[in-house]
Design a protein around this motif. Structure first.
Motif, PDB file in Angstrom:
ATOM      1  N   VAL A 127       5.743  -5.261  -3.519  1.00  0.00           N
ATOM      2  CA  VAL A 127       5.036  -6.520  -3.245  1.00  0.00           C
ATOM      3  C   VAL A 127       4.446  -6.497  -1.835  1.00  0.00           C
ATOM      4  O   VAL A 127       3.309  -6.934  -1.618  1.00  0.00           O
ATOM      5  CB  VAL A 127       5.995  -7.724  -3.413  1.00  0.00           C
ATOM      6  CG1 VAL A 127       5.382  -9.008  -2.849  1.00  0.00           C
ATOM      7  CG2 VAL A 127       6.336  -7.923  -4.883  1.00  0.00           C
ATOM      8  N   SER A 128       5.205  -5.978  -0.883  1.00  0.00           N
ATOM      9  CA  SER A 128       4.712  -5.911   0.497  1.00  0.00           C
ATOM     10  C   SER A 128       3.519  -4.965   0.614  1.00  0.00           C
ATOM     11  O   SER A 128       2.549  -5.265   1.318  1.00  0.00           O
ATOM     12  CB  SER A 128       5.838  -5.472   1.439  1.00  0.00           C
ATOM     13  OG  SER A 128       6.216  -4.119   1.224  1.00  0.00           O
ATOM     14  N   LEU A 129       3.564  -3.841  -0.087  1.00  0.00           N
ATOM     15  CA  LEU A 129       2.438  -2.913  -0.051  1.00  0.00           C
ATOM     16  C   LEU A 129       1.213  -3.524  -0.715  1.00  0.00           C
ATOM     17  O   LEU A 129       0.076  -3.321  -0.261  1.00  0.00           O
ATOM     18  CB  LEU A 129       2.808  -1.595  -0.746  1.00  0.00           C
ATOM     19  CG  LEU A 129       1.689  -0.549  -0.857  1.00  0.00           C
ATOM     20  CD1 LEU A 129       1.168  -0.153   0.516  1.00  0.00           C
ATOM     21  CD2 LEU A 129       2.165   0.679  -1.618  1.00  0.00           C
ATOM     22  N   SER A 145      -2.382   2.638   2.405  1.00  0.00           N
ATOM     23  CA  SER A 145      -1.368   3.180   3.308  1.00  0.00           C
ATOM     24  C   SER A 145      -0.460   4.148   2.562  1.00  0.00           C
ATOM     25  O   SER A 145       0.213   3.759   1.601  1.00  0.00           O
ATOM     26  CB  SER A 145      -0.535   2.049   3.913  1.00  0.00           C
ATOM     27  OG  SER A 145       0.545   2.569   4.652  1.00  0.00           O
ATOM     28  N   PHE A 146      -0.446   5.392   3.014  1.00  0.00           N
ATOM     29  CA  PHE A 146       0.420   6.393   2.396  1.00  0.00           C
ATOM     30  C   PHE A 146       1.681   6.607   3.223  1.00  0.00           C
ATOM     31  O   PHE A 146       2.335   7.640   3.108  1.00  0.00           O
ATOM     32  CB  PHE A 146      -0.328   7.715   2.226  1.00  0.00           C
ATOM     33  CG  PHE A 146      -0.094   8.359   0.887  1.00  0.00           C
ATOM     34  CD1 PHE A 146       0.991   9.183   0.658  1.00  0.00           C
ATOM     35  CD2 PHE A 146      -0.956   8.117  -0.165  1.00  0.00           C
ATOM     36  CE1 PHE A 146       1.212   9.761  -0.573  1.00  0.00           C
ATOM     37  CE2 PHE A 146      -0.745   8.691  -1.405  1.00  0.00           C
ATOM     38  CZ  PHE A 146       0.342   9.517  -1.607  1.00  0.00           C
ATOM     39  N   GLY A 147       2.009   5.598   4.020  1.00  0.00           N
ATOM     40  CA  GLY A 147       3.219   5.729   4.841  1.00  0.00           C
ATOM     41  C   GLY A 147       4.082   4.490   4.790  1.00  0.00           C
ATOM     42  O   GLY A 147       4.851   4.216   5.709  1.00  0.00           O
ATOM     43  N   HIS A 148       3.961   3.720   3.706  1.00  0.00           N
ATOM     44  CA  HIS A 148       4.667   2.448   3.662  1.00  0.00           C
ATOM     45  C   HIS A 148       6.179   2.611   3.585  1.00  0.00           C
ATOM     46  O   HIS A 148       6.924   1.717   3.988  1.00  0.00           O
ATOM     47  CB  HIS A 148       4.168   1.630   2.461  1.00  0.00           C
ATOM     48  CG  HIS A 148       4.363   0.159   2.623  1.00  0.00           C
ATOM     49  ND1 HIS A 148       3.699  -0.582   3.586  1.00  0.00           N
ATOM     50  CD2 HIS A 148       5.166  -0.726   1.963  1.00  0.00           C
ATOM     51  CE1 HIS A 148       4.068  -1.846   3.502  1.00  0.00           C
ATOM     52  NE2 HIS A 148       4.969  -1.960   2.539  1.00  0.00           N
ATOM     53  N   GLN A 208       6.820  11.147  -0.566  1.00  0.00           N
ATOM     54  CA  GLN A 208       7.064  10.957  -2.002  1.00  0.00           C
ATOM     55  C   GLN A 208       7.503   9.531  -2.302  1.00  0.00           C
ATOM     56  O   GLN A 208       7.082   8.937  -3.300  1.00  0.00           O
ATOM     57  CB  GLN A 208       8.127  11.944  -2.500  1.00  0.00           C
ATOM     58  CG  GLN A 208       7.707  13.401  -2.464  1.00  0.00           C
ATOM     59  CD  GLN A 208       8.225  14.106  -1.226  1.00  0.00           C
ATOM     60  OE1 GLN A 208       8.344  13.487  -0.159  1.00  0.00           O
ATOM     61  NE2 GLN A 208       8.544  15.375  -1.360  1.00  0.00           N
ATOM     62  N   GLN A 209       8.354   8.973  -1.423  1.00  0.00           N
ATOM     63  CA  GLN A 209       8.798   7.592  -1.610  1.00  0.00           C
ATOM     64  C   GLN A 209       7.626   6.625  -1.463  1.00  0.00           C
ATOM     65  O   GLN A 209       7.505   5.651  -2.216  1.00  0.00           O
ATOM     66  CB  GLN A 209       9.887   7.251  -0.597  1.00  0.00           C
ATOM     67  CG  GLN A 209      10.507   5.870  -0.775  1.00  0.00           C
ATOM     68  CD  GLN A 209      11.320   5.748  -2.042  1.00  0.00           C
ATOM     69  OE1 GLN A 209      12.305   6.448  -2.251  1.00  0.00           O
ATOM     70  NE2 GLN A 209      10.910   4.841  -2.923  1.00  0.00           N
ATOM     71  N   SER A 210       6.747   6.920  -0.505  1.00  0.00           N
ATOM     72  CA  SER A 210       5.543   6.098  -0.339  1.00  0.00           C
ATOM     73  C   SER A 210       4.681   6.163  -1.594  1.00  0.00           C
ATOM     74  O   SER A 210       4.125   5.145  -2.037  1.00  0.00           O
ATOM     75  CB  SER A 210       4.730   6.575   0.875  1.00  0.00           C
ATOM     76  OG  SER A 210       5.401   6.323   2.081  1.00  0.00           O
ATOM     77  N   GLY A 211       4.566   7.350  -2.175  1.00  0.00           N
ATOM     78  CA  GLY A 211       3.783   7.518  -3.392  1.00  0.00           C
ATOM     79  C   GLY A 211       4.379   6.738  -4.555  1.00  0.00           C
ATOM     80  O   GLY A 211       3.645   6.133  -5.352  1.00  0.00           O
TER      81      GLY A 211
END
Length: 299
Positions: free
Chosen positions: A34-36, A47-50, A230-233
């Protein structure tokens, strides 16, 4: 909603407490999704670093616990504040760019934090660190009680969805969506995209930091892998699968992805081979995500 409220007594009656832990984990990651969605779906910021904020929130709880500070109010406040401050620093640099440059900068910052977590041996390094005790709330709620913890996570997930909805419907949210649709026109009518995007970036980081604090209490174990790309993805795909620019879409995406993943992993050890094509098909046939099947997205 009613299913989520009724789940704890149902699974306990059936003698299946595992599903309580599974759904609680899904709801925690739904908060991160939700935040992303606030910056990706409504702000157009890929953003690929969330996941960095997920890790910061978790480590804030773990490190404070390591030094004997178990007060939950302090731990969660530090988790949210630290994540917001890091998001402010990353956003101040990355939002000045766009496209592939923005993606690479956010990814680079996250990898820096990931390798920082690996390098600090005092807090477990690559092996991670165990949480000494769950966050304490002075008799208000006991997170050691799985049912009480479940309802705390459910309440916070609903608050995250509601907060995002109110932000999107506010004047701030309208400007944020306008900058995504046509940045040049937004500038022409007197709105500079930068401060609005930066504010949304900080809010999203703080919200994800709260998810990290919850995740640390859920697993009782924290590893640098929480901050990996990977977690960001995974979080990004939850948003895409559920439906970008829809307040409930990320929640739907988190439940769909993680429930299917759990189902397939219990069926075969080669579950990734099956999950991959299923995800590709879902993107092809559900252009607006799962939320688009149920209702029209907000933007």
């Amino acid at each position: 909603m009613l299913v989520l409220l009724a789940l704890p007594p149902l699974v306990i009656a059936l003698g299946q407490p595992f599903y309580l832990d599974l759904v609680r984990r899904i709801m925690i990651l739904a908060i991160a999704a939700v935040s992303l969605n606030l910056i990706l779906g409504y702000g157009g910021l890929v953003s690929f670093g969330h996941a960095a904020y997920l890790g910061i929130g978790a480590y804030a709880v773990g490190i404070l616990g390591f030094y004997g500070v178990t007060n939950g109010w302090i731990q969660w406040a530090v988790a949210i504040t630290a994540s917001a401050l890091v998001a402010l620093a990353i956003g101040a640099v990355s939002i000045r760019t766009s496209g592939i440059y923005f993606i690479m900068i956010t990814l680079a910052f996250t990898q820096m934090l990931y390798y920082l977590g690996i390098s600090i041996a005092e807090f477990g390094g690559d092996d991670g660190m165990r949480l000494n005790a769950k966050s304490q709330f002075a008799g208000l709620v006991d997170l050691n009680d799985p049912v009480a913890f479940y309802y705390v996570v459910l309440l916070l997930m609903l608050l995250a969805v509601f907060l995002t909805y109110k932000i999107v419907k506010s004047r701030f949210g309208m400007v944020l969506r306008a900058t995504k649709s046509n940045e040049a026109r937004s500038r022409a009518i007197g709105f500079s995209p930068y401060p609005y995007r930066l504010a949304a970036f900080v809010i999203a980081g703080a919200m994800c930091g709260l998810a990290g604090a919850l995740y640390a209490n859920h697993t009782n174990y924290i590893t640098p892998g929480l901050m990996s790309w990977q977690q960001s993805g995974d979080i990004m795909f939850m948003v895409i699968l559920g439906g970008m620019a829809s307040t409930a879409g990320p929640v739907l995406g988190a439940f769909a992805l993680l429930l299917v993943e759990d189902l397939l992993s219990g069926w075969t050890q080669h579950w990734q081979v099956i999950l991959g094509p299923l995800l590709i098909l879902s993107v092809i046939f559900f252009r607006r995500g799962l939320a688009g099947v149920l209702y029209k997205p907000d933007a």
